[in-house]
Design a protein around this motif. Structure first.
Motif, mmCIF file in Angstrom:
data_model
loop_
_atom_site.group_PDB
_atom_site.id
_atom_site.type_symbol
_atom_site.label_atom_id
_atom_site.label_comp_id
_atom_site.label_asym_id
_atom_site.label_seq_id
_atom_site.Cartn_x
_atom_site.Cartn_y
_atom_site.Cartn_z
ATOM 1 N N MET A 1 56.904 -4.698 26.517
ATOM 2 C CA MET A 1 56.788 -3.326 26.065
ATOM 3 C C MET A 1 57.876 -3.001 25.039
ATOM 4 S SD MET A 1 56.435 0.087 28.273
ATOM 5 C CE MET A 1 56.475 1.654 27.530
ATOM 6 N N VAL A 2 59.083 -3.488 25.291
ATOM 7 C CA VAL A 2 60.170 -3.222 24.350
ATOM 8 C C VAL A 2 59.854 -3.819 22.986
ATOM 9 C CG1 VAL A 2 62.607 -3.652 23.850
ATOM 10 C CG2 VAL A 2 61.914 -2.993 26.141
ATOM 11 N N ASN A 3 59.303 -5.025 22.976
ATOM 12 C CA ASN A 3 58.929 -5.654 21.703
ATOM 13 C C ASN A 3 57.897 -4.824 20.953
ATOM 14 O OD1 ASN A 3 60.655 -7.784 22.126
ATOM 15 N ND2 ASN A 3 59.080 -9.091 23.027
ATOM 16 N N MET A 4 56.957 -4.268 21.680
ATOM 17 C CA MET A 4 55.933 -3.431 21.060
ATOM 18 C C MET A 4 56.555 -2.163 20.474
ATOM 19 S SD MET A 4 52.713 -2.989 20.342
ATOM 20 C CE MET A 4 51.592 -3.796 21.433
ATOM 21 N N LEU A 5 57.454 -1.541 21.215
ATOM 22 C CA LEU A 5 58.119 -0.338 20.716
ATOM 23 C C LEU A 5 58.961 -0.640 19.480
ATOM 24 C CD1 LEU A 5 59.234 1.354 24.047
ATOM 25 C CD2 LEU A 5 57.466 2.151 22.481
ATOM 26 N N GLU A 6 59.679 -1.772 19.502
ATOM 27 C CA GLU A 6 60.481 -2.155 18.335
ATOM 28 C C GLU A 6 59.593 -2.363 17.107
ATOM 29 O OE1 GLU A 6 64.405 -4.409 20.081
ATOM 30 O OE2 GLU A 6 62.528 -5.556 19.965
ATOM 31 N N TYR A 7 58.488 -3.068 17.308
ATOM 32 C CA TYR A 7 57.550 -3.316 16.210
ATOM 33 C C TYR A 7 57.014 -1.999 15.644
ATOM 34 C CZ TYR A 7 53.001 -4.196 14.107
ATOM 35 O OH TYR A 7 51.914 -4.177 13.267
ATOM 36 N N LYS A 8 56.597 -1.121 16.523
ATOM 37 C CA LYS A 8 56.021 0.156 16.070
ATOM 38 C C LYS A 8 57.063 0.992 15.327
ATOM 39 C CE LYS A 8 51.812 0.033 17.806
ATOM 40 N NZ LYS A 8 50.599 0.193 17.030
ATOM 41 N N GLN A 9 58.282 1.004 15.827
ATOM 42 C CA GLN A 9 59.337 1.784 15.173
ATOM 43 C C GLN A 9 59.668 1.213 13.792
ATOM 44 O OE1 GLN A 9 59.195 4.606 16.302
ATOM 45 N NE2 GLN A 9 61.233 5.013 17.066
ATOM 46 N N GLN A 10 59.739 -0.108 13.686
ATOM 47 C CA GLN A 10 60.000 -0.725 12.386
ATOM 48 C C GLN A 10 58.863 -0.434 11.408
ATOM 49 O OE1 GLN A 10 60.668 -4.866 13.181
ATOM 50 N NE2 GLN A 10 62.694 -4.510 14.075
ATOM 51 N N TRP A 11 57.654 -0.502 11.903
ATOM 52 C CA TRP A 11 56.475 -0.250 11.087
ATOM 53 C C TRP A 11 56.475 1.173 10.539
ATOM 54 C CZ3 TRP A 11 51.393 1.836 12.947
ATOM 55 C CH2 TRP A 11 50.390 1.692 11.985
ATOM 56 N N ARG A 12 56.926 2.122 11.365
ATOM 57 C CA ARG A 12 56.922 3.530 10.955
ATOM 58 C C ARG A 12 58.241 3.982 10.348
ATOM 59 N NH1 ARG A 12 53.267 7.328 14.478
ATOM 60 N NH2 ARG A 12 53.850 8.496 12.659
ATOM 61 N N GLY A 13 59.203 3.064 10.265
ATOM 62 C CA GLY A 13 60.497 3.420 9.677
ATOM 63 C C GLY A 13 61.439 4.082 10.660
ATOM 64 N N GLY A 14 61.184 3.912 11.943
ATOM 65 C CA GLY A 14 62.032 4.522 12.963
ATOM 66 C C GLY A 14 63.075 3.550 13.487
ATOM 67 N N LEU A 15 63.765 3.973 14.507
ATOM 68 C CA LEU A 15 64.822 3.178 15.106
ATOM 69 C C LEU A 15 64.704 3.262 16.617
ATOM 70 C CD1 LEU A 15 67.531 1.615 14.822
ATOM 71 C CD2 LEU A 15 68.656 3.847 14.867
ATOM 72 N N LEU A 16 64.755 2.117 17.268
ATOM 73 C CA LEU A 16 64.723 2.055 18.725
ATOM 74 C C LEU A 16 66.116 1.690 19.211
ATOM 75 C CD1 LEU A 16 63.079 2.055 21.402
ATOM 76 C CD2 LEU A 16 62.824 -0.401 21.075
ATOM 77 N N ILE A 17 66.703 2.535 20.040
ATOM 78 C CA ILE A 17 68.029 2.275 20.590
ATOM 79 C C ILE A 17 67.869 1.986 22.072
ATOM 80 C CG2 ILE A 17 70.308 3.246 21.052
ATOM 81 C CD1 ILE A 17 69.859 5.040 18.578
ATOM 82 N N LYS A 18 68.320 0.802 22.485
ATOM 83 C CA LYS A 18 68.236 0.426 23.888
ATOM 84 C C LYS A 18 69.443 1.006 24.629
ATOM 85 C CE LYS A 18 66.018 -3.888 22.648
ATOM 86 N NZ LYS A 18 66.183 -5.330 22.563
ATOM 87 N N VAL A 19 69.172 1.656 25.765
ATOM 88 C CA VAL A 19 70.211 2.293 26.568
ATOM 89 C C VAL A 19 70.184 1.691 27.964
ATOM 90 C CG1 VAL A 19 70.938 4.484 27.583
ATOM 91 C CG2 VAL A 19 70.054 4.442 25.270
ATOM 92 N N ASN A 20 71.352 1.349 28.480
ATOM 93 C CA ASN A 20 71.442 0.841 29.842
ATOM 94 C C ASN A 20 71.111 1.984 30.807
ATOM 95 O OD1 ASN A 20 72.097 -0.272 32.302
ATOM 96 N ND2 ASN A 20 74.095 -1.023 31.666
ATOM 97 N N PRO A 21 70.067 1.833 31.627
ATOM 98 C CA PRO A 21 69.668 2.918 32.524
ATOM 99 C C PRO A 21 70.508 3.020 33.801
ATOM 100 C CG PRO A 21 68.188 1.085 32.792
ATOM 101 C CD PRO A 21 69.128 0.706 31.677
ATOM 102 N N ARG A 22 71.524 2.161 33.946
ATOM 103 C CA ARG A 22 72.341 2.151 35.164
ATOM 104 C C ARG A 22 72.949 3.532 35.441
ATOM 105 N NH1 ARG A 22 76.290 -2.635 36.042
ATOM 106 N NH2 ARG A 22 74.693 -3.310 37.491
ATOM 107 N N TYR A 23 72.742 4.014 36.633
ATOM 108 C CA TYR A 23 73.274 5.281 37.158
ATOM 109 C C TYR A 23 72.730 6.534 36.470
ATOM 110 C CZ TYR A 23 76.567 2.098 39.365
ATOM 111 O OH TYR A 23 77.118 1.071 40.079
ATOM 112 N N THR A 24 71.757 6.421 35.587
ATOM 113 C CA THR A 24 71.241 7.623 34.915
ATOM 114 C C THR A 24 70.546 8.560 35.885
ATOM 115 O OG1 THR A 24 69.229 6.440 34.280
ATOM 116 C CG2 THR A 24 71.004 6.536 32.655
ATOM 117 N N SER A 25 70.001 8.032 36.982
ATOM 118 C CA SER A 25 69.326 8.898 37.955
ATOM 119 C C SER A 25 70.299 9.468 38.982
ATOM 120 C CB SER A 25 68.204 8.134 38.662
ATOM 121 O OG SER A 25 68.739 7.108 39.464
#
Length: 71
Positions: A1-25
């Protein structure tokens, strides 16, 4: 899924920032206090320090969004 999001963001000129979800909840979006007791149930979040209440998933999403913007 992350690869798909990265591809789509690059295609549309966007940026995908990966965030560590540890302790966010377990982190309070308002005061940033981290405690296992903050997340009382799957859907209920209530900070034991400041009393902030929210849906647990919304609180976590706000923390993730904030972390992404900090980068």
């Amino acid at each position: 899924m992350v690869n798909m999001l990265e591809y789509k963001q690059q295609w549309r000129g966007g940026l995908l920032i990966k965030v560590n979800p540890r302790y966010t909840s377990q982190t309070c979006f308002e005061c940033k206090h981290i405690a296992k007791e903050n997340r009382q149930t799957q859907s209920k979040f209530e900070c034991v320090k400041c009393g902030y209440k929210a849906n647990a998933d919304i609180n976590a999403a706000r923390n993730i969004l904030s972390a992404g913007h900090a980068v």
